[in-house]
Design a protein around this motif. Structure first.
Motif, PDB file in Angstrom:
ATOM      1  N   TRP A  98       0.843  -1.207   0.000  1.00 32.34           N
ATOM      2  CA  TRP A  98       0.000   0.000   0.000  1.00 32.34           C
ATOM      3  C   TRP A  98       0.870   1.245   0.000  1.00 32.34           C
ATOM      4  O   TRP A  98       0.558   2.228  -0.693  1.00 32.34           O
ATOM      5  N   ARG A  99       1.927   1.207   0.763  1.00 28.57           N
ATOM      6  CA  ARG A  99       2.824   2.372   0.811  1.00 28.57           C
ATOM      7  C   ARG A  99       3.469   2.630  -0.544  1.00 28.57           C
ATOM      8  O   ARG A  99       3.571   3.773  -0.994  1.00 28.57           O
ATOM      9  N   ALA A 100       3.882   1.559  -1.223  1.00 31.35           N
ATOM     10  CA  ALA A 100       4.540   1.705  -2.525  1.00 31.35           C
ATOM     11  C   ALA A 100       3.557   2.168  -3.598  1.00 31.35           C
ATOM     12  O   ALA A 100       3.891   3.036  -4.425  1.00 31.35           O
ATOM     13  N   LEU A 101       2.351   1.622  -3.594  1.00 37.46           N
ATOM     14  CA  LEU A 101       1.369   2.007  -4.610  1.00 37.46           C
ATOM     15  C   LEU A 101       0.937   3.458  -4.460  1.00 37.46           C
ATOM     16  O   LEU A 101       0.513   4.080  -5.432  1.00 37.46           O
ATOM     17  N   ASN A 102       1.053   3.987  -3.250  1.00 33.68           N
ATOM     18  CA  ASN A 102       0.720   5.394  -3.019  1.00 33.68           C
ATOM     19  C   ASN A 102       1.968   6.262  -3.058  1.00 33.68           C
ATOM     20  O   ASN A 102       2.065   7.274  -2.357  1.00 33.68           O
ATOM     21  N   HIS A 103       2.900   5.891  -3.895  1.00 34.31           N
ATOM     22  CA  HIS A 103       4.157   6.629  -4.033  1.00 34.31           C
ATOM     23  C   HIS A 103       3.893   8.105  -4.321  1.00 34.31           C
ATOM     24  O   HIS A 103       3.125   8.459  -5.208  1.00 34.31           O
ATOM     25  N   GLY A 104       4.528   8.974  -3.520  1.00 30.74           N
ATOM     26  CA  GLY A 104       4.342  10.409  -3.678  1.00 30.74           C
ATOM     27  C   GLY A 104       3.245  10.968  -2.814  1.00 30.74           C
ATOM     28  O   GLY A 104       3.124  12.181  -2.686  1.00 30.74           O
ATOM     29  N   GLY A 105       2.429  10.094  -2.213  1.00 31.63           N
ATOM     30  CA  GLY A 105       1.373  10.537  -1.319  1.00 31.63           C
ATOM     31  C   GLY A 105       1.751  10.293   0.131  1.00 31.63           C
ATOM     32  O   GLY A 105       2.882   9.914   0.440  1.00 31.63           O
ATOM     33  N   ARG A 106       0.795  10.483   1.016  1.00 32.93           N
ATOM     34  CA  ARG A 106       1.033  10.234   2.435  1.00 32.93           C
ATOM     35  C   ARG A 106       0.246   8.997   2.851  1.00 32.93           C
ATOM     36  O   ARG A 106      -0.974   8.942   2.673  1.00 32.93           O
ATOM     37  N   THR A 107       0.931   8.024   3.412  1.00 30.88           N
ATOM     38  CA  THR A 107       0.302   6.783   3.853  1.00 30.88           C
ATOM     39  C   THR A 107       0.554   6.606   5.337  1.00 30.88           C
ATOM     40  O   THR A 107       1.713   6.608   5.778  1.00 30.88           O
ATOM     41  N   VAL A 108      -0.516   6.448   6.103  1.00 29.53           N
ATOM     42  CA  VAL A 108      -0.424   6.305   7.561  1.00 29.53           C
ATOM     43  C   VAL A 108      -1.097   4.989   7.968  1.00 29.53           C
ATOM     44  O   VAL A 108      -2.204   4.684   7.494  1.00 29.53           O
ATOM     45  N   PHE A 109      -0.428   4.253   8.856  1.00 32.61           N
ATOM     46  CA  PHE A 109      -0.954   2.975   9.330  1.00 32.61           C
ATOM     47  C   PHE A 109      -1.264   3.060  10.822  1.00 32.61           C
ATOM     48  O   PHE A 109      -0.517   3.684  11.590  1.00 32.61           O
ATOM     49  N   LEU A 110      -2.364   2.413  11.220  1.00 28.46           N
ATOM     50  CA  LEU A 110      -2.772   2.352  12.614  1.00 28.46           C
ATOM     51  C   LEU A 110      -2.926   0.889  13.012  1.00 28.46           C
ATOM     52  O   LEU A 110      -3.514   0.101  12.268  1.00 28.46           O
ATOM     53  N   ASP A 111      -2.416   0.545  14.189  1.00 28.60           N
ATOM     54  CA  ASP A 111      -2.523  -0.842  14.644  1.00 28.60           C
ATOM     55  C   ASP A 111      -2.628  -0.873  16.159  1.00 28.60           C
ATOM     56  O   ASP A 111      -2.100   0.023  16.842  1.00 28.60           O
ATOM     57  N   GLU A 112      -3.261  -1.922  16.689  1.00 29.57           N
ATOM     58  CA  GLU A 112      -3.466  -2.016  18.128  1.00 29.57           C
ATOM     59  C   GLU A 112      -2.255  -2.535  18.884  1.00 29.57           C
ATOM     60  O   GLU A 112      -2.186  -2.433  20.114  1.00 29.57           O
ATOM     61  N   ASN A 113      -1.277  -3.108  18.174  1.00 22.68           N
ATOM     62  CA  ASN A 113      -0.109  -3.707  18.823  1.00 22.68           C
ATOM     63  C   ASN A 113       1.098  -2.783  18.675  1.00 22.68           C
ATOM     64  O   ASN A 113       1.687  -2.677  17.600  1.00 22.68           O
TER      65      ASN A 113
END
Length: 328
Positions: A146-161
């Motif tokens: 997902w991070r690579a496919l959104n190259h040039g954009g902002r990608t943020v991940f959220l996780d409970e661990n």
């Protein structure tokens, strides 16, 4: 003739001696003058040389290094020109690279990966909208994709661990990820939905600042700046929700719905993975609404949520969680 010659010699001798003495004086004077002039000439040349060097050094120091012609400055100018031509928006990932990444992810034999039809559905949305602001609930096998496919954009991940977040960040330098402390359980879904309905015009309203929300389904402990981002795509692929004791995705779906409606203008693509499970299906019907469903696979639902003021999440107020369960 000899006498004459001798006389001439006698006559010439003094003259010769006289001239010799005179030439010595004149030569000394001439040499002195020459040396004197040469010293002045050297001094003048030295002065002009020093002045020229001083002027050159002053000019070079005063000039900005970026003004100097060089290959790097030319490249920078070209990049800046290209950027201004595209109004500052980064270029998307080249299509062959995009396709290669998707095909590689699909052909991977890793356990726990997303099904091919679901992965391609998410990739299709990113192909259309990237580079964009992408928010992903959950960290897993597809995180680098997902991070690579959104190259040039902002990608943020959220996780409970939080430990998993730290490990994934260590393996992927530059990854932006945050841990979330969920306070819900899958088994609490009926009570949570009932409370959200009672507070539909209050704490659980569809357009609000989640940072200050007291709705039990609202995620309000994220970094403050994340609430100000106009998210273009939100993928709900976490937290865990496969057992009654796991957090479930009720809060993630509610929060995604509010973020999409509160962005100011435009629309947000919200994708819910594992939509075939009860909690994901019921909460999607309650907060993302059937009328906003634009595409679906057996395990992934794609909703298009438009921003703007609203008193209700869904235009069809008779649609309830009980109806969604009965029609599933």
């Amino acid at each position: 003739m000899k006498g004459v010659n001798s006389t001439r010699l006698i006559l010439l001798q003094p003259s010769s001696n006289h001239k010799q003495g005179g030439n010595g004086v004149n030569t000394s004077i001439s040499i002195s003058v020459f040396h004197h002039h040469r010293i002045w000439l050297i001094a003048l040349l030295s002065f002009f040389t020093f002045a020229s060097l001083l002027t050159l050094l002053s000019t070079t120091t005063a000039r900005d290094p970026s003004d100097l012609p060089s290959a790097s400055s030319s490249s920078t100018a070209a990049v800046a020109s290209a950027g201004s031509a595209s109004y500052g928006k980064p270029s998307p990932l080249p299509a062959p690279v995009f396709d290669a990444l998707v095909n590689y992810a699909v052909s991977s034999n890793s356990t726990g990966k997303m099904r091919e039809e679901d992965l391609r559905a998410v990739a299709g949305v990113l192909r259309r909208r990237a580079p964009c602001n992408l928010l992903v609930f959950g960290i897993g096998h597809e995180t680098p994709l997902w991070r690579a496919l959104n190259h040039g954009g902002r990608t943020v991940f959220l996780d409970e661990n939080e430990y998993y977040v730290a490990r994934v960040e260590g393996r992927n330098p530059g990854l932006e990820a945050y841990d979330v402390a969920y306070t819900t359980k899958v088994r609490e879904m009926p009570d949570l939905l009932a409370a959200a309905r009672r507070q539909r015009r209050g704490e659980c309203r569809p357009v609000q600042n989640l940072l200050f929300s007291d709705c039990r389904l609202a995620i309000n402990d994220l970094p403050n700046q994340l609430y100000d981002v106009a998210w273009d795509v939100i993928l709900v692929d976490g937290p865990k929700g496969h057992t009654p004791a796991t957090p479930g995705r009720m809060s993630a779906i509610f929060t995604a719905a509010v973020m999409a409606r509160s962005r100011g203008r435009g629309h947000t693509d919200v994708l819910v993975h594992d939509h075939d499970r009860e909690a994901e299906r019921v909460c999607s019907a309650e907060f993302l609404c059937p009328e906003n469903l634009v595409a679906a696979t057996p395990h992934l639902a794609h909703f298009l949520i438009r921003a703007g003021p609203a008193d209700e999440f869904c235009s069809n107020r008779t649609s309830t969680a009980g109806d969604a369960i009965a029609t599933s």
